[in-house]
Enzyme design. Sequence first.
Site, mmCIF file in Angstrom:
data_model
loop_
_atom_site.group_PDB
_atom_site.id
_atom_site.type_symbol
_atom_site.label_atom_id
_atom_site.label_comp_id
_atom_site.label_asym_id
_atom_site.label_seq_id
_atom_site.Cartn_x
_atom_site.Cartn_y
_atom_site.Cartn_z
ATOM 1 N N HIS A 1 1.016 -1.159 -0.141
ATOM 2 C CA HIS A 1 -0.061 -0.086 0.156
ATOM 3 C C HIS A 1 0.809 1.150 0.021
ATOM 4 O O HIS A 1 2.007 1.091 0.745
ATOM 5 C CB HIS A 1 -0.946 -0.015 1.136
ATOM 6 C CG HIS A 1 -0.392 -0.202 2.516
ATOM 7 N ND1 HIS A 1 0.046 -1.366 2.993
ATOM 8 C CD2 HIS A 1 0.094 0.520 3.584
ATOM 9 C CE1 HIS A 1 0.769 -1.232 4.281
ATOM 10 N NE2 HIS A 1 0.704 -0.116 4.563
ATOM 11 N N HIS B 1 0.885 5.041 1.216
ATOM 12 C CA HIS B 1 0.347 6.120 2.042
ATOM 13 C C HIS B 1 0.490 7.502 1.301
ATOM 14 O O HIS B 1 1.428 7.534 0.906
ATOM 15 C CB HIS B 1 1.010 6.180 3.408
ATOM 16 C CG HIS B 1 1.146 5.219 4.259
ATOM 17 N ND1 HIS B 1 0.159 4.963 5.131
ATOM 18 C CD2 HIS B 1 1.768 4.031 4.129
ATOM 19 C CE1 HIS B 1 0.436 3.993 5.925
ATOM 20 N NE2 HIS B 1 1.306 3.362 5.525
HETATM 21 P P1 DGP Z 1 1.485 0.208 7.439
HETATM 22 O O1 DGP Z 1 1.998 0.227 8.980
HETATM 23 O O2 DGP Z 1 2.348 0.813 6.354
HETATM 24 O O3 DGP Z 1 1.289 -1.204 7.121
HETATM 25 O O4 DGP Z 1 0.275 0.854 7.215
HETATM 26 C C1 DGP Z 1 -1.034 0.246 7.608
HETATM 27 C C2 DGP Z 1 -2.067 1.339 7.431
HETATM 28 O O5 DGP Z 1 -3.483 0.689 7.174
HETATM 29 C C3 DGP Z 1 -2.364 2.069 8.778
HETATM 30 O O6 DGP Z 1 -1.812 3.573 8.650
HETATM 31 C C4 DGP Z 1 -3.490 1.839 9.077
HETATM 32 C C5 DGP Z 1 -4.253 1.415 8.088
HETATM 33 N N1 DGP Z 1 -5.329 0.363 8.202
HETATM 34 C C6 DGP Z 1 -5.309 -0.768 8.858
HETATM 35 N N2 DGP Z 1 -6.351 -1.331 9.084
HETATM 36 C C7 DGP Z 1 -7.328 -0.559 8.436
HETATM 37 C C8 DGP Z 1 -8.770 -0.727 8.109
HETATM 38 O O7 DGP Z 1 -9.421 -1.662 8.287
HETATM 39 N N3 DGP Z 1 -9.219 0.343 7.492
HETATM 40 C C9 DGP Z 1 -8.485 1.171 6.954
HETATM 41 N N4 DGP Z 1 -9.170 2.273 6.190
HETATM 42 N N5 DGP Z 1 -7.253 1.545 7.171
HETATM 43 C C10 DGP Z 1 -6.571 0.450 7.973
#
Ligand code: DGP
Length: 121
Positions: A105, A107
Amino acid sequence: MENSGEPTIFDKIVAKEIPATVIYEDNLCLAFRDVAPQAKTHFLVIPKIRAGLTRLSNAEEEHKALLGHLLFTAQRVAKDEGLGEGFRVVINDGVQGCQSVYHLHLHVLGGQQLTWPPGCG
Ligand code: DGP
């Protein structure tokens, strides 16, 4: 977890099994707001099909076009979100990169003045 093959939370968002605020979608990727925003605007861009891309460092030659599409989409949605003054794109990779979801992903953060460097302390 990293290569378990189990559906990730993001696979479930793609499948609409859990809700998310989706702001862009095409046949290859999905952009939706981060559940724990770290800036006024914070969204994620993910490939709909992980295809081995649990993390950026698993990228192979075959992923190049998809990676380009994700980056192109990030800036396109950033413009749609009104981030014309600038924004930041971050990919956390692995344990030392603080990656928590093993489904690639991007950001995208903005909507305010950001600071640099990011957390290296
Ligand atoms: P990382 O630490 O780079 O793997 O970021 C994962 C991101 O995903 C973190 O910023 C929070 C987001 N995230 C985790 N679970 C969910 C979810 O269920 N819904 C959404 N919209 N974001 C999520």
